[in-house]
Design an enzyme around this catalytic site. Sequence first.
Site, PDB file in Angstrom:
ATOM      1  N   HIS A  88      12.856  -2.897   1.387  1.00 26.25           N
ATOM      2  CA  HIS A  88      12.310  -1.607   1.824  1.00 26.25           C
ATOM      3  C   HIS A  88      13.211  -0.477   1.340  1.00 26.25           C
ATOM      4  O   HIS A  88      14.443  -0.602   1.372  1.00 26.25           O
ATOM      5  CB  HIS A  88      12.235  -1.525   3.353  1.00 26.25           C
ATOM      6  CG  HIS A  88      11.371  -2.569   3.965  1.00 26.25           C
ATOM      7  ND1 HIS A  88      10.002  -2.461   3.997  1.00 26.25           N
ATOM      8  CD2 HIS A  88      11.678  -3.759   4.537  1.00 26.25           C
ATOM      9  CE1 HIS A  88       9.497  -3.541   4.587  1.00 26.25           C
ATOM     10  NE2 HIS A  88      10.491  -4.354   4.920  1.00 26.25           N
ATOM     11  N   ASN A 123       8.024  -5.756  -1.295  1.00 24.82           N
ATOM     12  CA  ASN A 123       8.008  -4.625  -0.356  1.00 24.82           C
ATOM     13  C   ASN A 123       6.571  -4.541   0.147  1.00 24.82           C
ATOM     14  O   ASN A 123       5.712  -3.953  -0.516  1.00 24.82           O
ATOM     15  CB  ASN A 123       8.426  -3.309  -1.030  1.00 24.82           C
ATOM     16  CG  ASN A 123       8.440  -2.171  -0.021  1.00 24.82           C
ATOM     17  OD1 ASN A 123       7.966  -2.314   1.110  1.00 24.82           O
ATOM     18  ND2 ASN A 123       8.982  -1.030  -0.431  1.00 24.82           N
ATOM     19  N   PRO A 147       0.788  -1.226   0.000  1.00 24.80           N
ATOM     20  CA  PRO A 147       0.000   0.000   0.000  1.00 24.80           C
ATOM     21  C   PRO A 147       0.824   1.282   0.000  1.00 24.80           C
ATOM     22  O   PRO A 147       1.859   1.367   0.665  1.00 24.80           O
ATOM     23  CB  PRO A 147      -0.833  -0.101   1.288  1.00 24.80           C
ATOM     24  CG  PRO A 147      -0.156  -1.136   2.108  1.00 24.80           C
ATOM     25  CD  PRO A 147       0.512  -2.075   1.148  1.00 24.80           C
ATOM     26  N   ASN A 148       0.314   2.236  -0.757  1.00 35.15           N
ATOM     27  CA  ASN A 148       0.838   3.610  -0.850  1.00 35.15           C
ATOM     28  C   ASN A 148       2.126   3.726  -1.675  1.00 35.15           C
ATOM     29  O   ASN A 148       2.590   4.836  -1.923  1.00 35.15           O
ATOM     30  CB  ASN A 148       1.046   4.225   0.548  1.00 35.15           C
ATOM     31  CG  ASN A 148      -0.251   4.288   1.329  1.00 35.15           C
ATOM     32  OD1 ASN A 148      -1.220   4.860   0.840  1.00 35.15           O
ATOM     33  ND2 ASN A 148      -0.304   3.676   2.499  1.00 35.15           N
ATOM     34  N   ARG A 156       5.133  10.985  -2.285  1.00 39.09           N
ATOM     35  CA  ARG A 156       4.849  10.611  -0.900  1.00 39.09           C
ATOM     36  C   ARG A 156       6.100  10.803  -0.027  1.00 39.09           C
ATOM     37  O   ARG A 156       7.122  10.152  -0.269  1.00 39.09           O
ATOM     38  CB  ARG A 156       4.434   9.135  -0.870  1.00 39.09           C
ATOM     39  CG  ARG A 156       4.254   8.581   0.520  1.00 39.09           C
ATOM     40  CD  ARG A 156       4.171   7.056   0.497  1.00 39.09           C
ATOM     41  NE  ARG A 156       4.022   6.540   1.837  1.00 39.09           N
ATOM     42  CZ  ARG A 156       4.284   5.276   2.184  1.00 39.09           C
ATOM     43  NH1 ARG A 156       4.698   4.406   1.270  1.00 39.09           N
ATOM     44  NH2 ARG A 156       4.130   4.892   3.417  1.00 39.09           N
ATOM     45  N   ARG A 191       7.372   0.310  13.468  1.00 40.52           N
ATOM     46  CA  ARG A 191       7.935  -0.294  12.239  1.00 40.52           C
ATOM     47  C   ARG A 191       9.032  -1.310  12.551  1.00 40.52           C
ATOM     48  O   ARG A 191       9.634  -1.884  11.648  1.00 40.52           O
ATOM     49  CB  ARG A 191       8.519   0.796  11.338  1.00 40.52           C
ATOM     50  CG  ARG A 191       7.502   1.777  10.827  1.00 40.52           C
ATOM     51  CD  ARG A 191       8.124   2.783   9.865  1.00 40.52           C
ATOM     52  NE  ARG A 191       7.315   3.984   9.795  1.00 40.52           N
ATOM     53  CZ  ARG A 191       6.223   4.120   9.026  1.00 40.52           C
ATOM     54  NH1 ARG A 191       5.837   3.138   8.228  1.00 40.52           N
ATOM     55  NH2 ARG A 191       5.531   5.237   9.037  1.00 40.52           N
ATOM     56  N   ARG A 219      13.373   3.883  12.293  1.00 38.86           N
ATOM     57  CA  ARG A 219      12.197   4.759  12.317  1.00 38.86           C
ATOM     58  C   ARG A 219      11.347   4.477  13.568  1.00 38.86           C
ATOM     59  O   ARG A 219      11.850   4.030  14.575  1.00 38.86           O
ATOM     60  CB  ARG A 219      11.423   4.565  11.006  1.00 38.86           C
ATOM     61  CG  ARG A 219      12.282   4.937   9.773  1.00 38.86           C
ATOM     62  CD  ARG A 219      11.534   4.752   8.477  1.00 38.86           C
ATOM     63  NE  ARG A 219      10.373   5.627   8.393  1.00 38.86           N
ATOM     64  CZ  ARG A 219       9.397   5.486   7.494  1.00 38.86           C
ATOM     65  NH1 ARG A 219       9.476   4.500   6.597  1.00 38.86           N
ATOM     66  NH2 ARG A 219       8.381   6.312   7.471  1.00 38.86           N
ATOM     67  N   GLU A 266      12.704  -9.758   1.119  1.00 41.28           N
ATOM     68  CA  GLU A 266      11.945  -8.608   1.616  1.00 41.28           C
ATOM     69  C   GLU A 266      12.751  -7.347   1.304  1.00 41.28           C
ATOM     70  O   GLU A 266      13.972  -7.338   1.467  1.00 41.28           O
ATOM     71  CB  GLU A 266      11.739  -8.753   3.125  1.00 41.28           C
ATOM     72  CG  GLU A 266      11.001  -7.613   3.778  1.00 41.28           C
ATOM     73  CD  GLU A 266      10.922  -7.777   5.306  1.00 41.28           C
ATOM     74  OE1 GLU A 266      11.326  -8.844   5.830  1.00 41.28           O
ATOM     75  OE2 GLU A 266      10.477  -6.819   5.962  1.00 41.28           O
ATOM     76  N   HIS A 291       4.259  -4.730   8.905  1.00 41.47           N
ATOM     77  CA  HIS A 291       4.179  -4.627  10.360  1.00 41.47           C
ATOM     78  C   HIS A 291       2.859  -5.128  10.938  1.00 41.47           C
ATOM     79  O   HIS A 291       2.662  -5.098  12.146  1.00 41.47           O
ATOM     80  CB  HIS A 291       4.390  -3.159  10.769  1.00 41.47           C
ATOM     81  CG  HIS A 291       5.496  -2.494  10.004  1.00 41.47           C
ATOM     82  ND1 HIS A 291       6.808  -2.921  10.083  1.00 41.47           N
ATOM     83  CD2 HIS A 291       5.497  -1.475   9.099  1.00 41.47           C
ATOM     84  CE1 HIS A 291       7.557  -2.170   9.276  1.00 41.47           C
ATOM     85  NE2 HIS A 291       6.782  -1.295   8.673  1.00 41.47           N
ATOM     86  N   TYR A 312      11.248   8.779   1.354  1.00 37.63           N
ATOM     87  CA  TYR A 312      11.272   7.797   0.264  1.00 37.63           C
ATOM     88  C   TYR A 312      11.934   8.293  -1.024  1.00 37.63           C
ATOM     89  O   TYR A 312      12.083   7.524  -1.972  1.00 37.63           O
ATOM     90  CB  TYR A 312       9.839   7.330  -0.033  1.00 37.63           C
ATOM     91  CG  TYR A 312       9.193   6.662   1.166  1.00 37.63           C
ATOM     92  CD1 TYR A 312       9.706   5.475   1.686  1.00 37.63           C
ATOM     93  CD2 TYR A 312       8.080   7.227   1.795  1.00 37.63           C
ATOM     94  CE1 TYR A 312       9.131   4.873   2.799  1.00 37.63           C
ATOM     95  CE2 TYR A 312       7.497   6.626   2.904  1.00 37.63           C
ATOM     96  CZ  TYR A 312       8.032   5.455   3.397  1.00 37.63           C
ATOM     97  OH  TYR A 312       7.466   4.847   4.497  1.00 37.63           O
ATOM     98  N   ALA A 314       3.292  -0.981   4.621  1.00 36.09           N
ATOM     99  CA  ALA A 314       2.761  -1.014   5.997  1.00 36.09           C
ATOM    100  C   ALA A 314       2.323  -2.422   6.419  1.00 36.09           C
ATOM    101  O   ALA A 314       2.333  -2.743   7.621  1.00 36.09           O
ATOM    102  CB  ALA A 314       1.601  -0.039   6.128  1.00 36.09           C
TER     103      ALA A 314
HETATM  104  C1  DQA Z   1       8.435   0.801   3.551  1.00 35.98           C
HETATM  105  C2  DQA Z   1       8.589   0.944   5.070  1.00 35.98           C
HETATM  106  C3  DQA Z   1       7.275   0.713   5.774  1.00 35.98           C
HETATM  107  O1  DQA Z   1       7.433   0.884   7.188  1.00 35.98           O
HETATM  108  C4  DQA Z   1       6.239   1.731   5.305  1.00 35.98           C
HETATM  109  O2  DQA Z   1       4.974   1.474   5.880  1.00 35.98           O
HETATM  110  C5  DQA Z   1       6.145   1.803   3.818  1.00 35.98           C
HETATM  111  C6  DQA Z   1       7.349   1.711   3.017  1.00 35.98           C
HETATM  112  C7  DQA Z   1       9.744   1.150   2.801  1.00 35.98           C
HETATM  113  O3  DQA Z   1       9.868   0.766   1.642  1.00 35.98           O
HETATM  114  O4  DQA Z   1      10.609   1.826   3.351  1.00 35.98           O
HETATM  115  O5  DQA Z   1       5.074   2.064   3.266  1.00 35.98           O
HETATM  116  O6  DQA Z   1       8.120  -0.553   3.264  1.00 35.98           O
END
Ligand code: DQA
Length: 147
Positions: free
Chosen positions: A99, A73, A11-12, A19, A110, A106, A97, A79, A24, A76
């Site tokens: 990120h 990836n 998501p996102n 964002r 997280r 952070r 995995e 977590h 990021y 959110a």
């Molecule tokens: C993320 C880290 C996560 O904690 C966060 O919720 C994201 C992006 C990252 O790529 O750094 O949406 O996965």
Amino acid sequence: MSKPLYVLNGPNLNLLGTREPEVYGRTTLAEIEAACCARADNTPVVFRQSNIEGELVDWIQEAGREACALIINPAAYTHTSVALHDALKTLDIPVIECHLSNPLAREAFRHHSFVTPVADGMISGLGPKSYELAVDAALSLVARRVP
Ligand code: DQA
């Protein structure tokens, strides 16, 4: 044609570029997709993003049938998601995995990942480079596998 490498995004991440650029960066998800395809060279890449947990579960199951390896990836859902944990646990292919940020540097919420225990490895904190290194890692695990 070899089996594709799946790269799934949670998501996102569709909002990358605008964002929280201070966290990021300004690279878009489309640019990350192009970098992954270039890095994977002859291995085809299936690159997807969803804001829906169940859709990610369906794609993880699909990767189990179709992919040589999976990079995820989970954003959110990293977590929060027992469903992603359970889906990943069924796979018999390499799982990395990935990120952009370093979740351990952070907020405390997280710091726990439901995904790390069911991944072969985790790469974080290097921005878009995390994805390119994840491609290298996934393909080297595939090459190391006895057929
Ligand atoms: C993320 C880290 C996560 O904690 C966060 O919720 C994201 C992006 C990252 O790529 O750094 O949406 O996965």
